[in-house]
Design a protein around this motif. Structure first.
Motif, PDB file in Angstrom:
ATOM      1  N   CYS A  82      47.267  43.817 101.310  1.00 18.12           N
ATOM      2  CA  CYS A  82      46.168  44.104 100.370  1.00 18.12           C
ATOM      3  C   CYS A  82      46.361  43.438  99.010  1.00 18.12           C
ATOM      4  O   CYS A  82      45.394  42.967  98.411  1.00 18.12           O
ATOM      5  N   ILE A  83      47.589  43.424  98.508  1.00 21.05           N
ATOM      6  CA  ILE A  83      47.841  42.931  97.147  1.00 21.05           C
ATOM      7  C   ILE A  83      48.375  41.500  97.151  1.00 21.05           C
ATOM      8  O   ILE A  83      47.868  40.644  96.407  1.00 21.05           O
ATOM      9  N   ILE A  84      49.377  41.232  97.976  1.00 24.26           N
ATOM     10  CA  ILE A  84      50.008  39.910  97.962  1.00 24.26           C
ATOM     11  C   ILE A  84      49.141  38.867  98.652  1.00 24.26           C
ATOM     12  O   ILE A  84      48.838  37.810  98.084  1.00 24.26           O
ATOM     13  N   LYS A  85      48.711  39.159  99.885  1.00 23.78           N
ATOM     14  CA  LYS A  85      47.957  38.171 100.658  1.00 23.78           C
ATOM     15  C   LYS A  85      46.498  38.094 100.220  1.00 23.78           C
ATOM     16  O   LYS A  85      46.028  37.039  99.783  1.00 23.78           O
ATOM     17  N   ILE A  86      45.764  39.213 100.336  1.00 30.36           N
ATOM     18  CA  ILE A  86      44.342  39.212  99.968  1.00 30.36           C
ATOM     19  C   ILE A  86      44.171  38.995  98.475  1.00 30.36           C
ATOM     20  O   ILE A  86      43.300  38.237  98.032  1.00 30.36           O
ATOM     21  N   LYS A 123      52.067  37.115  93.619  1.00 30.08           N
ATOM     22  CA  LYS A 123      53.398  36.590  93.910  1.00 30.08           C
ATOM     23  C   LYS A 123      54.187  37.551  94.811  1.00 30.08           C
ATOM     24  O   LYS A 123      54.088  38.773  94.679  1.00 30.08           O
ATOM     25  N   LEU A 124      55.017  36.979  95.688  1.00 24.94           N
ATOM     26  CA  LEU A 124      55.759  37.782  96.655  1.00 24.94           C
ATOM     27  C   LEU A 124      56.783  38.703  95.985  1.00 24.94           C
ATOM     28  O   LEU A 124      57.070  39.792  96.501  1.00 24.94           O
ATOM     29  N   TRP A 125      57.329  38.319  94.819  1.00 22.42           N
ATOM     30  CA  TRP A 125      58.339  39.142  94.167  1.00 22.42           C
ATOM     31  C   TRP A 125      57.800  40.523  93.778  1.00 22.42           C
ATOM     32  O   TRP A 125      58.565  41.481  93.579  1.00 22.42           O
ATOM     33  N   LYS A 126      56.487  40.656  93.707  1.00 22.47           N
ATOM     34  CA  LYS A 126      55.899  41.944  93.340  1.00 22.47           C
ATOM     35  C   LYS A 126      56.081  42.993  94.427  1.00 22.47           C
ATOM     36  O   LYS A 126      55.758  44.169  94.211  1.00 22.47           O
ATOM     37  N   GLN A 157      46.303  24.154  79.258  1.00 21.78           N
ATOM     38  CA  GLN A 157      46.815  22.953  79.918  1.00 21.78           C
ATOM     39  C   GLN A 157      48.233  23.132  80.435  1.00 21.78           C
ATOM     40  O   GLN A 157      48.796  22.212  81.030  1.00 21.78           O
ATOM     41  N   GLN A 158      48.823  24.298  80.211  1.00 26.10           N
ATOM     42  CA  GLN A 158      50.183  24.549  80.679  1.00 26.10           C
ATOM     43  C   GLN A 158      50.156  25.300  82.007  1.00 26.10           C
ATOM     44  O   GLN A 158      49.092  25.565  82.569  1.00 26.10           O
ATOM     45  N   ASP A 159      51.344  25.645  82.510  1.00 25.21           N
ATOM     46  CA  ASP A 159      51.397  26.283  83.821  1.00 25.21           C
ATOM     47  C   ASP A 159      50.851  27.704  83.767  1.00 25.21           C
ATOM     48  O   ASP A 159      50.647  28.282  82.699  1.00 25.21           O
ATOM     49  N   GLU A 160      50.629  28.263  84.954  1.00 27.75           N
ATOM     50  CA  GLU A 160      49.992  29.569  85.074  1.00 27.75           C
ATOM     51  C   GLU A 160      50.800  30.674  84.407  1.00 27.75           C
ATOM     52  O   GLU A 160      50.243  31.578  83.790  1.00 27.75           O
ATOM     53  N   LYS A 161      52.140  30.615  84.520  1.00 27.79           N
ATOM     54  CA  LYS A 161      52.977  31.651  83.929  1.00 27.79           C
ATOM     55  C   LYS A 161      52.851  31.657  82.400  1.00 27.79           C
ATOM     56  O   LYS A 161      52.780  32.721  81.783  1.00 27.79           O
ATOM     57  N   ALA A 162      52.847  30.465  81.796  1.00 25.73           N
ATOM     58  CA  ALA A 162      52.724  30.375  80.338  1.00 25.73           C
ATOM     59  C   ALA A 162      51.380  30.926  79.880  1.00 25.73           C
ATOM     60  O   ALA A 162      51.294  31.651  78.880  1.00 25.73           O
ATOM     61  N   GLN A 216      46.417  39.499  84.151  1.00 24.71           N
ATOM     62  CA  GLN A 216      47.525  39.343  85.089  1.00 24.71           C
ATOM     63  C   GLN A 216      47.066  39.090  86.516  1.00 24.71           C
ATOM     64  O   GLN A 216      47.880  38.843  87.395  1.00 24.71           O
ATOM     65  N   LEU A 217      45.767  39.176  86.761  1.00 27.76           N
ATOM     66  CA  LEU A 217      45.196  38.883  88.076  1.00 27.76           C
ATOM     67  C   LEU A 217      44.150  37.790  87.902  1.00 27.76           C
ATOM     68  O   LEU A 217      42.961  38.051  87.754  1.00 27.76           O
ATOM     69  N   THR A 218      44.615  36.547  87.912  1.00 29.74           N
ATOM     70  CA  THR A 218      43.730  35.410  87.652  1.00 29.74           C
ATOM     71  C   THR A 218      43.126  34.888  88.951  1.00 29.74           C
ATOM     72  O   THR A 218      43.828  34.755  89.953  1.00 29.74           O
TER      73      THR A 218
END
Length: 338
Positions: free
Chosen positions: A57-61, A65-68, A141-146, A307-309
């Motif tokens: 429900c959360i990771i796949k759909i 990130k898998l670490w969650k 223009q930076q990565d998703e984490k930034a 946090q959910l882009t």
């Protein structure tokens, strides 16, 4: 309702039901084969069913990130430590060992929040627009984490910016308003009451474990009062507006888009039933939407306070006065061409 949101709600309901029934049916001691079977089923729910449901429900759909996955395993371990029979619960004693590191982390968070609030209050005194827009312009223009971190850091000043009318006195005038439930006064009263109840409840639940942790958690929850007031004022007064070359769309304070005007392919007015496909988004209460915005290329929708882009190709809106959006975009395009 979009599939991702449906699955998030589905998992939340499953987790609440599973933990509630699991705690209620967990045997106090393993004296019979039935007790062992019951505990085995409950353990399977905690450590197999819930993690699998979370992954799907959360990771796949939800494309997270898998670490969650650590979140659900930590929750299951905590529930097991507090509810399982003593001869089994001691295997989860490592959760208790984490008490002092957790308190240390909470203290760091508390001090960080205080510093962020002070810094944010200083910054927002002369800000002329949503601080999140500036964060996106600086880090897009930076990565998703930034970008996610920049958005999160900008969220606290945003709360104070919208919660205190004096800070938002220089805010751009709204084009029109999106029909949002959070703009209602009764909704604000309900949310404030729920926040206060959650703060008091968390204190009494944690005070026997650690009074310091109880105070910290209760105070952090209480800070949500500022966000709830900001959520109401944002929904009521600033849900849709132009800032520089961007059209800002606020789905309350929880969902946010800053769309470059040049990336809007078309605006299609007209009443439509609420049907959403992959890559589409519906914002606004009611049975229908009255204007559709289609993009030349996918735009970022920052859900869950950034946090959910998600990438969105099309947005269906329910506006109070949709014709004003058409006029505003045409005027902006004409001014830019001139």
């Amino acid at each position: 309702m979009r599939a991702k949101v449906k699955f998030r709600i589905l998992f939340l309901l499953l987790a609440i039901i599973s933990v509630t029934l699991g705690v209620h049916w967990t045997p106090k001691a393993l004296t019979t084969d039935a007790d062992e079977l019951s505990l085995g089923i409950i353990a399977a729910v905690y450590f197999v069913l819930l993690p699998l449901a979370y992954w799907y429900c959360i990771i796949k759909i939800g494309e997270q990130k898998l670490w969650k996955m650590l979140v659900i395993f930590s929750l299951s371990s905590l529930v097991a430590r507090l509810s399982f029979p003593a001869d089994i619960a001691h295997y989860f004693e490592f959760i208790a060992w984490l008490r002092y590191p957790i308190i240390g982390v909470l203290l760091v968070i508390e001090l960080y929040l205080i510093a962020t609030i002070i810094r944010g209050l200083i910054k927002v005194r002369k800000v002329k627009g949503d601080p999140r827009v500036a964060a996106i312009e600086a880090y897009n223009q930076q990565d998703e984490k930034a970008l996610a971190m920049a958005f999160l850091v900008a969220s606290e000043p945003t709360n104070w910016y919208y919660a205190i009318p004096r800070f938002s006195r220089n805010h751009p005038t709204a084009i029109t308003s999106i029909n949002l439930l959070s703009a209602k006064a009764w909704h604000l009263c309900l949310m404030l009451s729920a926040c206060l109840l959650a703060s008091v409840t968390s204190y009494f639940l944690l005070v026997n474990w650690s009074e310091l942790a109880a105070i910290i958690v209760a105070s952090i929850i209480s800070l949500s009062l500022v966000m709830l007031v900001a959520n109401h004022r944002l929904s009521k007064h600033y849900s849709l507006y132009l800032l520089r070359d961007k059209l800002v769309v606020n789905n309350a304070i929880w969902g946010f888009m800053a769309i470059d005007i040049s990336n809007i392919a078309s605006l299609e007015p007209g009443i439509k039933d609420k049907q959403v496909a992959d890559g589409e988004l519906i914002i606004g209460r009611g049975k229908h939407t009255n204007i559709t915005m289609i993009f030349k290329q996918p735009q970022d929708y920052f859900g869950g306070l950034g946090q959910l882009t998600e990438k969105i190709n099309c947005v269906h809106l329910n506006l109070a006065e949709p014709e004003k959006l058409l006029t505003a975009i045409e005027t902006q395009a004409a001014d830019k061409a001139a």
